[in-house]
Write a protein that holds these residues in place. Structure first.
Motif, PDB file in Angstrom:
ATOM      1  N   TYR A  68       0.843  -1.190   0.000  1.00 51.59           N
ATOM      2  CA  TYR A  68       0.000   0.000   0.000  1.00 51.59           C
ATOM      3  C   TYR A  68       0.877   1.238   0.000  1.00 51.59           C
ATOM      4  O   TYR A  68       1.918   1.290   0.658  1.00 51.59           O
ATOM      5  CB  TYR A  68      -0.901   0.006   1.246  1.00 51.59           C
ATOM      6  CG  TYR A  68      -1.791   1.215   1.311  1.00 51.59           C
ATOM      7  CD1 TYR A  68      -2.976   1.276   0.593  1.00 51.59           C
ATOM      8  CD2 TYR A  68      -1.432   2.318   2.089  1.00 51.59           C
ATOM      9  CE1 TYR A  68      -3.781   2.402   0.639  1.00 51.59           C
ATOM     10  CE2 TYR A  68      -2.229   3.444   2.136  1.00 51.59           C
ATOM     11  CZ  TYR A  68      -3.399   3.481   1.411  1.00 51.59           C
ATOM     12  OH  TYR A  68      -4.189   4.600   1.447  1.00 51.59           O
ATOM     13  N   PRO A  70       0.621   5.227   0.863  1.00 48.03           N
ATOM     14  CA  PRO A  70      -0.143   6.383   1.345  1.00 48.03           C
ATOM     15  C   PRO A  70      -0.135   7.503   0.304  1.00 48.03           C
ATOM     16  O   PRO A  70       0.764   7.576  -0.541  1.00 48.03           O
ATOM     17  CB  PRO A  70       0.596   6.794   2.619  1.00 48.03           C
ATOM     18  CG  PRO A  70       1.301   5.545   3.060  1.00 48.03           C
ATOM     19  CD  PRO A  70       1.680   4.839   1.791  1.00 48.03           C
ATOM     20  N   ALA A  91      -8.028   2.501   4.534  1.00 49.54           N
ATOM     21  CA  ALA A  91      -6.669   2.004   4.367  1.00 49.54           C
ATOM     22  C   ALA A  91      -6.528   0.732   5.197  1.00 49.54           C
ATOM     23  O   ALA A  91      -7.320   0.483   6.109  1.00 49.54           O
ATOM     24  CB  ALA A  91      -5.677   3.064   4.837  1.00 49.54           C
ATOM     25  N   LEU A  95      -1.535  -0.466   8.498  1.00 51.57           N
ATOM     26  CA  LEU A  95      -0.741   0.610   7.919  1.00 51.57           C
ATOM     27  C   LEU A  95      -0.054   1.492   8.964  1.00 51.57           C
ATOM     28  O   LEU A  95       1.143   1.760   8.877  1.00 51.57           O
ATOM     29  CB  LEU A  95      -1.632   1.473   7.015  1.00 51.57           C
ATOM     30  CG  LEU A  95      -0.938   2.610   6.275  1.00 51.57           C
ATOM     31  CD1 LEU A  95       0.167   2.072   5.384  1.00 51.57           C
ATOM     32  CD2 LEU A  95      -1.945   3.390   5.456  1.00 51.57           C
ATOM     33  N   LYS A  98       2.771  -0.293  10.741  1.00 49.78           N
ATOM     34  CA  LYS A  98       3.886  -0.520   9.818  1.00 49.78           C
ATOM     35  C   LYS A  98       4.655   0.775   9.574  1.00 49.78           C
ATOM     36  O   LYS A  98       5.894   0.777   9.544  1.00 49.78           O
ATOM     37  CB  LYS A  98       3.366  -1.085   8.497  1.00 49.78           C
ATOM     38  CG  LYS A  98       4.435  -1.300   7.441  1.00 49.78           C
ATOM     39  CD  LYS A  98       5.523  -2.266   7.895  1.00 49.78           C
ATOM     40  CE  LYS A  98       6.557  -2.488   6.800  1.00 49.78           C
ATOM     41  NZ  LYS A  98       7.697  -3.292   7.293  1.00 49.78           N
ATOM     42  N   TYR A 106       1.951   8.610  10.876  1.00 53.48           N
ATOM     43  CA  TYR A 106       0.942   8.460   9.824  1.00 53.48           C
ATOM     44  C   TYR A 106      -0.302   9.216  10.236  1.00 53.48           C
ATOM     45  O   TYR A 106      -0.759   9.115  11.376  1.00 53.48           O
ATOM     46  CB  TYR A 106       0.621   6.984   9.603  1.00 53.48           C
ATOM     47  CG  TYR A 106      -0.571   6.754   8.698  1.00 53.48           C
ATOM     48  CD1 TYR A 106      -0.430   6.784   7.320  1.00 53.48           C
ATOM     49  CD2 TYR A 106      -1.836   6.517   9.237  1.00 53.48           C
ATOM     50  CE1 TYR A 106      -1.523   6.587   6.486  1.00 53.48           C
ATOM     51  CE2 TYR A 106      -2.930   6.313   8.405  1.00 53.48           C
ATOM     52  CZ  TYR A 106      -2.768   6.348   7.044  1.00 53.48           C
ATOM     53  OH  TYR A 106      -3.856   6.154   6.226  1.00 53.48           O
TER      54      TYR A 106
END
Length: 198
Positions: A68, A70, A91, A95, A98, A106
């Motif tokens: 994935y 962002p 999402a 995520l 990670k 994030y």
């Protein structure tokens, strides 16, 4: 083989779509937006004085067979972090952890959280991102701001002789020679213009 369980995962066959405004200022690398939400977030990144640069979908994060990207990798003087638009199609749940594991904060941004006045002002400015104020106009405006400390937009526009006034003024803001408030109200003749001194 990479598994794709969501339209938000990496796809080599995704059609390239165009979202407005077309021009960017601090994008590093190819311009590629998932949707208008991503484009709107990018407009705000371009007028954020703390942002040095941003890039589109440039950092793949993987968990097992899933990959994935962002929406943005954003670089400031003190840190680099990841930004996503928050959509109905979420999402992956792995995520955030990670990203943290790889050393990045994030953030997912809701459309409703976007500051409307600032976004409109950002879009109005970015229409002129490809313009550049002539050197003589730039010197005249900066000299006037040195003398008076601030001018209204109406007063600043009268300084321009070689460049189209609105285009010249907007480009000087985008290039961070001068500043004006984006948050209180839409840019108008009474908006105050000041010289930036970084």
């Amino acid at each position: 083989m990479m598994s794709i369980s969501s339209s938000r995962f990496v796809s080599q066959n995704s059609p390239i779509q165009v979202f407005y405004p077309l021009s960017t200022v601090r994008c590093s690398g190819p311009v590629l937006f998932r949707d208008q939400l991503a484009r709107d977030i990018a407009c705000l990144l371009d007028v954020d004085d703390d942002v040095l640069s941003w890039s589109c979908q440039s950092m793949p994060l993987a968990s097992g067979q899933q990959i994935y990207r962002p929406d943005f990798v954003v670089r400031r003087a003190d840190r680099t972090f990841l930004v996503d638009g928050h959509r109905e199609d979420p999402a992956p749940d792995w995520l955030k952890s990670k990203a943290a594991q790889d050393g990045y904060a994030y953030e997912a941004i809701d459309r409703e959280a976007l500051p409307r006045v600032r976004l409109k002002n950002a879009k109005d400015r970015l229409r002129y991102a490809r313009h550049e104020a002539a050197l003589s106009d730039r010197i005249r405006l900066l000299a006037a701001l040195d003398e008076y400390s601030s001018l209204t937009v109406a007063e600043a526009l009268m300084v321009f002789r070689e460049t189209k006034p609105v285009a010249g003024l907007a480009s000087m803001v985008l290039q961070r020679f001068i500043s004006m408030d984006l948050d209180e109200r839409l840019i108008g003749p009474e908006t105050i213009v000041r010289r930036r001194r970084d």
